[in-house]
Design a protein around this motif. Structure first.
Motif, PDB file in Angstrom:
ATOM      1  N   VAL A   1       0.836  -1.185   0.000  1.00  9.97           N
ATOM      2  CA  VAL A   1       0.000   0.000   0.000  1.00  9.97           C
ATOM      3  C   VAL A   1       0.882   1.250   0.000  1.00  9.97           C
ATOM      4  O   VAL A   1       2.038   1.196   0.356  1.00  9.97           O
TER       5      VAL A   1
ATOM      6  N   GLN B   1       0.506  -7.179  -5.602  1.00  7.61           N
ATOM      7  CA  GLN B   1       0.171  -6.212  -4.567  1.00  7.61           C
ATOM      8  C   GLN B   1       0.005  -6.957  -3.255  1.00  7.61           C
ATOM      9  O   GLN B   1      -0.669  -7.984  -3.189  1.00  7.61           O
TER      10      GLN B   1
ATOM     11  N   HIS C   1      -0.773  -4.281   3.492  1.00  2.00           N
ATOM     12  CA  HIS C   1       0.050  -3.221   4.074  1.00  2.00           C
ATOM     13  C   HIS C   1       1.087  -3.801   5.039  1.00  2.00           C
ATOM     14  O   HIS C   1       0.748  -4.475   5.994  1.00  2.00           O
TER      15      HIS C   1
ATOM     16  N   ASP D   1       4.984   2.113   5.000  1.00  2.00           N
ATOM     17  CA  ASP D   1       4.753   0.670   4.938  1.00  2.00           C
ATOM     18  C   ASP D   1       5.857  -0.102   5.658  1.00  2.00           C
ATOM     19  O   ASP D   1       5.587  -0.889   6.550  1.00  2.00           O
TER      20      ASP D   1
END
Length: 181
Positions: free
Chosen positions: A50, A66, A69, A96
């Protein structure tokens, strides 16, 4: 006429959208050029979480995933263990890596995982408006520290590279300023 410069094939043709001065564009170019120089573009996988780092998916012309987080090192560890022949990297910002993901990077480094981490530390949470981050330097202003970070009030910043360098697992750690390619 000889070609002097050519854009690396490891970057897409999508126009970068990052804020001026953040260095993401320079670092994207450097990562992409190194992978191309090594002949490893087709063999690379990026783990992006993120924050601003997530946009790397749009710009790198190789596989990317992806991650939740703070969990890019854990994701990268799993990918590398399943695909030991791949070049697996995390591409993370300070919010992050140095905040929610601190435990993940510390333990991946302590284990000596065979991954590369690119850590973009601009000292603020850039994507969400410039709030103070764990890496904000004393005196550095942020939207949540208008007069600048005061260690007596806000504590001292994390020195991530120095902290990880105390471990025996990492093969190489370097802190650099990225102002030019």
């Amino acid at each position: 006429m000889a070609v002097v410069f050519e854009k690396t094939k490891a970057l897409t043709d999508v126009k970068l959208h990052y804020c001026p001065g953040c260095a993401h564009g320079i670092v994207h170019r450097l990562v992409a050029e190194v992978l191309e120089e090594m002949g490893e573009v087709e063999n690379a996988i990026a783990c992006v979480p993120v924050g601003c780092a997530v946009f790397a998916n749009n710009y790198f012309n190789f596989d990317a995933i992806q991650c939740a987080h703070g969990r890019a090192p854990a994701t990268a560890t799993g990918i590398k263990r399943v695909h030991p022949d791949k070049i697996v990297m995390t591409y993370q910002g300070d919010g992050d890596l140095a905040s929610i993901g601190t435990c993940e990077i510390v333990h991946a480094a302590a284990r000596g995982e065979k991954i590369t981490t690119v850590f973009i530390n601009n000292g603020i949470y850039g994507m969400t408006g410039g709030q103070m981050a764990p890496t904000t330097l004393p005196g550095m202003k942020a939207t949540t520290a208008k007069a600048g970070r005061d260690p007596k009030i806000n504590g001292n910043p994390l020195r991530v590279s120095e902290m990880l360098a105390t471990l025996t697992g990492p093969a190489y750690i370097e802190r650099v300023s990225v102002s030019t390619p």
